[in-house]
Design a protein around this motif. Structure first.
Motif, short mmCIF file in Angstrom:
data_model
loop_
_atom_site.label_atom_id
_atom_site.label_comp_id
_atom_site.label_asym_id
_atom_site.label_seq_id
_atom_site.Cartn_x
_atom_site.Cartn_y
_atom_site.Cartn_z
N ALA A 23 1.26 7.28 -6.27
CA ALA A 23 0.15 8.20 -6.50
C ALA A 23 0.56 9.64 -6.17
O ALA A 23 0.21 10.58 -6.89
CB ALA A 23 -1.06 7.79 -5.65
N GLN A 42 -5.20 1.63 -8.44
CA GLN A 42 -5.90 0.42 -8.01
C GLN A 42 -6.69 -0.22 -9.14
O GLN A 42 -7.04 -1.40 -9.05
CB GLN A 42 -6.82 0.75 -6.84
CG GLN A 42 -6.08 1.04 -5.54
CD GLN A 42 -7.00 1.47 -4.42
OE1 GLN A 42 -8.14 1.91 -4.65
NE2 GLN A 42 -6.53 1.37 -3.19
N PHE A 59 0.85 4.19 -2.74
CA PHE A 59 0.49 5.54 -2.30
C PHE A 59 1.60 6.52 -2.69
O PHE A 59 1.32 7.64 -3.13
CB PHE A 59 0.28 5.56 -0.79
CG PHE A 59 -0.25 6.87 -0.28
CD1 PHE A 59 -1.60 7.18 -0.37
CD2 PHE A 59 0.61 7.81 0.28
CE1 PHE A 59 -2.09 8.40 0.09
CE2 PHE A 59 0.13 9.02 0.75
CZ PHE A 59 -1.23 9.32 0.66
N VAL A 103 -4.69 7.26 -6.39
CA VAL A 103 -4.74 5.93 -5.76
C VAL A 103 -5.79 5.07 -6.46
O VAL A 103 -5.56 3.89 -6.77
CB VAL A 103 -5.04 6.04 -4.26
CG1 VAL A 103 -5.41 4.67 -3.68
CG2 VAL A 103 -3.84 6.61 -3.51
N LYS A 104 -6.94 5.65 -6.76
CA LYS A 104 -8.00 4.92 -7.46
C LYS A 104 -7.56 4.54 -8.87
O LYS A 104 -7.87 3.45 -9.36
CB LYS A 104 -9.28 5.76 -7.51
CG LYS A 104 -9.91 5.98 -6.13
CD LYS A 104 -11.18 6.80 -6.25
CE LYS A 104 -11.81 7.00 -4.88
NZ LYS A 104 -13.06 7.82 -4.96
N SER A 138 -4.05 16.51 -1.36
CA SER A 138 -4.46 15.22 -0.80
C SER A 138 -5.61 14.62 -1.59
O SER A 138 -5.67 13.40 -1.80
CB SER A 138 -4.86 15.38 0.68
OG SER A 138 -5.94 16.27 0.83
N ARG A 139 -6.54 15.46 -2.07
CA ARG A 139 -7.65 14.93 -2.87
C ARG A 139 -7.15 14.36 -4.19
O ARG A 139 -7.62 13.32 -4.65
CB ARG A 139 -8.68 16.03 -3.14
CG ARG A 139 -9.43 16.49 -1.89
CD ARG A 139 -10.62 17.37 -2.23
NE ARG A 139 -10.26 18.60 -2.91
CZ ARG A 139 -10.44 18.83 -4.19
NH1 ARG A 139 -10.98 17.90 -4.97
NH2 ARG A 139 -10.09 19.99 -4.73
N ASN A 147 0.83 -1.21 0.00
CA ASN A 147 0.00 0.00 0.00
C ASN A 147 0.86 1.25 0.00
O ASN A 147 0.56 2.25 -0.68
CB ASN A 147 -0.93 0.01 1.21
CG ASN A 147 -2.00 -1.07 1.13
OD1 ASN A 147 -2.33 -1.54 0.04
ND2 ASN A 147 -2.55 -1.46 2.26
N THR A 167 -4.13 13.15 -4.75
CA THR A 167 -3.42 11.89 -4.45
C THR A 167 -4.40 10.74 -4.31
O THR A 167 -4.16 9.64 -4.83
CB THR A 167 -2.58 12.05 -3.17
OG1 THR A 167 -1.61 13.08 -3.35
CG2 THR A 167 -1.86 10.75 -2.83
N GLN A 168 -5.49 10.97 -3.61
CA GLN A 168 -6.50 9.92 -3.45
C GLN A 168 -7.11 9.52 -4.79
O GLN A 168 -7.40 8.35 -5.03
CB GLN A 168 -7.59 10.39 -2.48
CG GLN A 168 -7.14 10.47 -1.04
CD GLN A 168 -6.66 9.13 -0.50
OE1 GLN A 168 -7.20 8.06 -0.82
NE2 GLN A 168 -5.62 9.17 0.32
N ARG A 169 -7.28 10.47 -5.70
CA ARG A 169 -7.81 10.13 -7.02
C ARG A 169 -6.80 9.26 -7.77
O ARG A 169 -7.18 8.30 -8.45
CB ARG A 169 -8.12 11.40 -7.80
CG ARG A 169 -8.75 11.15 -9.17
CD ARG A 169 -10.14 10.54 -9.07
NE ARG A 169 -11.08 11.45 -8.49
CZ ARG A 169 -11.87 12.29 -9.18
NH1 ARG A 169 -11.80 12.30 -10.52
NH2 ARG A 169 -12.72 13.09 -8.56
N ARG A 189 -6.84 21.65 0.33
CA ARG A 189 -6.77 20.19 0.40
C ARG A 189 -6.68 19.54 -0.98
O ARG A 189 -6.86 18.33 -1.12
CB ARG A 189 -8.00 19.65 1.15
CG ARG A 189 -8.07 20.13 2.59
CD ARG A 189 -9.23 19.48 3.34
NE ARG A 189 -9.37 20.00 4.69
CZ ARG A 189 -8.70 19.54 5.74
NH1 ARG A 189 -7.86 18.53 5.59
NH2 ARG A 189 -8.87 20.07 6.94
#
Length: 251
Positions: A58, A94, A55, A90-91, A83-84, A51, A86-88, A80
């Motif tokens: 990403a 994945q 991450f 990650v998807k 961080s938003r 993980n 980076t999370q996108r 933010r």
């Protein structure tokens, strides 16, 4: 994690308690966690290492994209956004159905999941610009095009209080996320009056490498201005300037 109260705000470590300032204010938390060497070598933490690798990948991809679109982002992002984004990513990673966990990447993932990402949640493009437009990516020629038919700004652009003018900016990027390099071109209109007069047709073409094998992206942003004694001033330091990815073509 606990929030600090009182007049004096602490920073640093006292005993097992660490005090620091975050985006949510002054907070305190107890020291703890697993030893780093154990995480790096213990088989029980294999999933954690996988993980962490993805991450990190990403985060790097998000940094490259932000750098590529820096000219548009300077006045169109929220606190933010990193961080938003980076999370996108990650998807996106994945969604890689080719590589094993821990080795999944953006190229083999679904870059198209970046489409619609809003860089400024305080001023989203989807709730600011109602004028229809067409965004097209031509891989053969490398032309990344955004076309706006004529529209009435006062009816189709939701502007913050004090706005007298606005500008539409587009960017087209070819991004090599693995090698962290990119080709980008941007276009912008003149500073246009925000009024009830129909605009001319707007056509912006940003050109990158022809026949590219890398992900291609188009972003659109709007900047707002106020005219004072003939001088144009950016409105509210860009707090309500929207920017969004409006088209993506993976491999």
């Amino acid at each position: 994690m606990a929030k600090q109260k009182g007049i004096i705000k602490l920073k640093g470590t006292i005993g097992d308690i660490t005090f620091y300032k975050s985006k949510d204010g002054y907070v305190a938390r107890e020291k703890g966690g697993v030893d780093g060497s154990r995480i790096a070598n213990d088989p029980a933490f294999q999933r954690t290492r996988e993980n962490g690798a993805e991450f990190g990948r990403a985060g790097k991809a998000g940094r490259v994209l932000r750098t590529a679109f820096r000219a548009l982002l300077l006045n169109a992002s929220d606190s933010r956004m990193v961080s938003r984004l980076t999370q996108r990513f990650v998807k996106v990673i994945q969604a890689d159905a080719v590589n094993e966990r821990g080795l999944r990447n953006v190229i083999d993932g679904e870059a198209e999941l970046l489409n619609g990402f809003e860089f400024n949640i305080r001023g989203k493009l989807g709730t600011t610009l109602y004028a229809p437009f067409d965004a097209q990516i031509d891989r053969v020629t490398g032309a990344l095009t955004v076309d706006f038919p004529s529209f009435v700004p006062a009816n189709m652009v939701v502007a913050p209080s004090g706005t007298t003018h606005y500008k539409i900016i587009t960017g087209g990027a070819e991004i090599d996320f693995e090698n962290e390099v990119y080709v980008v071109e941007t276009s912008e209109t003149a500073i246009l009056p925000w009024d009830a007069q129909p605009t001319a047709v707007i056509n912006q073409v940003n050109t990158v490498t022809a026949n590219s094998t890398k992900p291609l992206l188009i972003a659109v942003s709007i900047s707002f201005y106020q005219s004072v004694n003939g001088q144009m001033y950016p409105l509210k330091n860009g707090a309500f300037n929207p920017m969004s990815i409006v088209a993506v073509s993976g491999l």
